[in-house]
Write an enzyme that holds these catalytic residues in place. Structure first.
Site, PDB file in Angstrom:
ATOM      1  N   GLU A 212       0.820  -1.211   0.000  1.00 59.75           N
ATOM      2  CA  GLU A 212       0.000   0.000   0.000  1.00 59.75           C
ATOM      3  C   GLU A 212       0.854   1.262   0.000  1.00 59.75           C
ATOM      4  O   GLU A 212       0.390   2.345   0.336  1.00 59.75           O
ATOM      5  CB  GLU A 212      -0.976  -0.017   1.186  1.00 59.75           C
ATOM      6  CG  GLU A 212      -1.975  -1.167   1.055  1.00 59.75           C
ATOM      7  CD  GLU A 212      -3.234  -0.982   1.869  1.00 59.75           C
ATOM      8  OE1 GLU A 212      -3.359   0.027   2.582  1.00 59.75           O
ATOM      9  OE2 GLU A 212      -4.099  -1.869   1.789  1.00 59.75           O
ATOM     10  N   GLU A 295      -8.520  -1.109  13.868  1.00 59.41           N
ATOM     11  CA  GLU A 295      -9.337  -1.888  12.935  1.00 59.41           C
ATOM     12  C   GLU A 295      -9.076  -3.379  13.133  1.00 59.41           C
ATOM     13  O   GLU A 295      -7.937  -3.796  13.333  1.00 59.41           O
ATOM     14  CB  GLU A 295      -8.963  -1.464  11.504  1.00 59.41           C
ATOM     15  CG  GLU A 295      -9.691  -2.195  10.397  1.00 59.41           C
ATOM     16  CD  GLU A 295      -9.272  -1.653   9.020  1.00 59.41           C
ATOM     17  OE1 GLU A 295      -8.888  -0.464   8.928  1.00 59.41           O
ATOM     18  OE2 GLU A 295      -9.308  -2.421   8.050  1.00 59.41           O
ATOM     19  N   LYS A 347     -15.785  -1.083   1.667  1.00 57.33           N
ATOM     20  CA  LYS A 347     -15.048  -1.438   0.439  1.00 57.33           C
ATOM     21  C   LYS A 347     -16.071  -1.992  -0.547  1.00 57.33           C
ATOM     22  O   LYS A 347     -16.585  -3.095  -0.345  1.00 57.33           O
ATOM     23  CB  LYS A 347     -14.021  -2.524   0.752  1.00 57.33           C
ATOM     24  CG  LYS A 347     -12.888  -2.124   1.687  1.00 57.33           C
ATOM     25  CD  LYS A 347     -12.171  -3.385   2.179  1.00 57.33           C
ATOM     26  CE  LYS A 347     -10.803  -3.105   2.770  1.00 57.33           C
ATOM     27  NZ  LYS A 347     -10.244  -4.319   3.431  1.00 57.33           N
ATOM     28  N   SER A 377      -5.773  -3.504  -0.970  1.00 58.89           N
ATOM     29  CA  SER A 377      -4.308  -3.528  -1.144  1.00 58.89           C
ATOM     30  C   SER A 377      -3.930  -3.674  -2.610  1.00 58.89           C
ATOM     31  O   SER A 377      -2.886  -3.200  -3.041  1.00 58.89           O
ATOM     32  CB  SER A 377      -3.700  -4.637  -0.300  1.00 58.89           C
ATOM     33  OG  SER A 377      -4.349  -5.870  -0.536  1.00 58.89           O
TER      34      SER A 377
HETATM   35  P1  PGA Z   1      -6.882  -5.829   1.823  1.00 56.38           P
HETATM   36  O1  PGA Z   1      -6.332  -4.854   2.934  1.00 56.38           O
HETATM   37  O2  PGA Z   1      -7.326  -5.015   0.674  1.00 56.38           O
HETATM   38  O3  PGA Z   1      -5.692  -6.706   1.507  1.00 56.38           O
HETATM   39  O4  PGA Z   1      -8.011  -6.610   2.430  1.00 56.38           O
HETATM   40  C1  PGA Z   1      -6.953  -3.653   3.277  1.00 56.38           C
HETATM   41  C2  PGA Z   1      -7.422  -3.659   4.715  1.00 56.38           C
HETATM   42  O5  PGA Z   1      -7.376  -4.693   5.393  1.00 56.38           O
HETATM   43  O6  PGA Z   1      -7.898  -2.650   5.198  1.00 56.38           O
HETATM   44 ZN    ZN Z   2      -8.402  -4.040   7.225  1.00 62.52          ZN
END
Ligand code: PGA
Ligand code: ZN
Length: 439
Positions: A212, A295, A347, A377
């Site tokens: 990220e 989180e 998301k 990510s």
């Molecule tokens: P991920 O990570 O997109 O790999 O799930 C982002 C997050 O956990 O906030």
């Molecule tokens: Zn997360």
């Protein structure tokens, strides 16, 4: 032209995300000529309750990660249904998304794939905004969409997003003292730079860039990451405090290191914690460092662990459910009924349509949960979540760090929106956390 917003053509293709993994891009053209394009992101630390991301599983292409089946679902199933003799109206987002869900026919979008469905859903929104001649945030949020989000910015990465040895996934700088979004972004850049300076001095860590865009240094333990963030903030000339310029956030992503017996093994701490002990550890850190947001401090199905964590920290700290809720209104309602967590990561690809994403944000508000719009990510140049954050007035956004252009695409889009809104632009800063800061 009465049917200018009716869909004329939909075409999907396989493109690549920021990890070089295939993902779905959708072009959607309306009868009136407007074009919408969207690219779907992809997670690494995905939750078990997310809608299904359809991958080919053919080991001879991209290690099985190809998305030709999802592309075919768009081109061969969705396109004929939505752009045929009886074309769907892209300006009727809820009806369009309902149609997509109906076409799929499963509860978790496993037939056509959430990646196929979301690509069409978002491309339709974009096309419809173009047809109306207005920016996406206004198309989705109306005239009242003027609140720029407070960014929580990844500075140090661990877990699945880095190879440095930290088990927890994100250590984030939250510029709560910033007066504007633009100022907040600059403060985060300053902190990121200062961490780089310290890492270079104390080497042999090298810089490296995690998934990220943050650093992924091989630190000996998690508290070193907190200390580093704290020191860097001061080095950058800011006050690292809950009532200061920068507060700290952590994405524990605890599901990733929870074992079948319910234990949480932190390699960097060389021991296994029970859910209670892990919450106690987080509470201990929160007593030492200005941590305002945590989180996934318990696993996705560890309701008891979540209940204890919420009891322990829920009045003083934002507790975000990511893998816990997976942007799913049913999961959020279950958590709200039990009084678990107090914020939700949003998301769109966890749930698979724009309408359901907006429904989840609405429900979060109704149940007193703070929404945090988030990237994955695995990202691309698609900037939809920036507009979504302003459209919903969510107040917070989590995009990753301030390097790598798939992250900057969103940060920069927010700069454009802030400029366009001019004197109408609002920014809440620390007020987003008012309920925790009163403690
Ligand atoms: P991920 O990570 O997109 O790999 O799930 C982002 C997050 O956990 O906030
Ligand atoms: Zn997360």
């Amino acid at each position: 032209m009465p049917d200018a917003t009716h869909i004329a053509a939909i075409h999907a293709r396989e493109v690549l995300d920021s990890r070089g993994n295939p993902t779905v891009e959708v072009d959607l053209r309306l009868r009136g000529g407007a074009l919408g394009r969207a690219i779907v992101p992809s997670g690494a630390s995905t939750g078990r309750h997310e809608a299904v991301e359809l991958r080919d599983g053919n080991p001879t292409r991209y290690d099985g990660k190809g998305v030709l089946r999802a592309v075919a679902a768009v081109n061969d199933v969705i396109a004929p249904a939505l752009a045929g003799d009886n074309p769907a109206d892209a300006s009727e987002q809820a009806a369009l998304d309902a149609l997509l869900r109906e076409l799929d026919g499963t509860s978790n979008k496993s037939r056509l794939g959430a990646n196929a469905i979301l690509g069409v859903s978002l491309a339709a929104a974009r096309a419809s905004a173009h047809a109306a001649g207005i920016p996406l945030y206004r198309h989705l949020g109306g005239e009242s969409a003027t609140l720029l989000p407070l960014p929580m910015v990844n500075i140090i990465s661990g877990g699945r997003h880095a190879a440095g040895g930290l088990d927890m996934q994100d250590f984030l700088a939250i510029p709560i003292g910033a007066p504007t979004y633009r100022a907040a972004l600059r403060m985060a850049v300053d902190v990121h730079r200062a961490v780089g300076r310290i890492l270079t001095q104390t080497g042999p860590y090298g810089h490296g860039v995690a998934d990220e865009g943050g650093y992924g240094p091989p630190l000996p333990c998690h508290e070193d990451a907190l200390g580093l963030l704290h020191d860097a903030t001061r080095l950058a000339g800011y006050r690292c405090a809950r009532d200061g310029d920068i507060a700290i956030g952590i994405d524990v992503a605890a599901t990733e290191f929870r074992d079948a017996a319910g234990g949480y093994t932190l390699q960097a701490e060389r021991r296994t914690f029970s859910a209670t002990e892990l919450a106690d550890l987080l509470a201990h850190w929160a007593g030492t460092y200005p941590i305002i947001s945590i989180e996934d401090g318990a696993g996705e199905d560890d309701w008891d662990g979540w209940a204890y964590l919420t009891e322990r920290l829920g009045t003083s700290t934002q507790l975000i459910g990511d893998d816990l809720f997976t942007t799913n209104p049913q999961r959020l309602a279950m958590g709200a009924d039990r009084g678990i967590a107090n914020a939700i990561l949003v998301k769109p690809n966890q749930i698979g349509t724009l309408t359901e994403t907006l429904d989840t944000v609405r429900l979060a508000r109704q149940r007193g949960y703070l929404p945090v719009i988030s990237a994955r990510s695995g990202e691309t140049e698609d900037t939809t979540i920036a507009d979504l954050a302003v459209a919903t007035g969510a107040g917070q956004i989590k995009i990753g760090s301030i390097t790598r252009s798939e992250r900057l695409a969103k940060y920069n889009q927010l700069l454009r929106i802030e400029e366009e809104l001019g004197e109408h632009a609002r920014f809440a800063g620390r007020d987003v956390f008012a309920r925790f800061l009163a403690q």
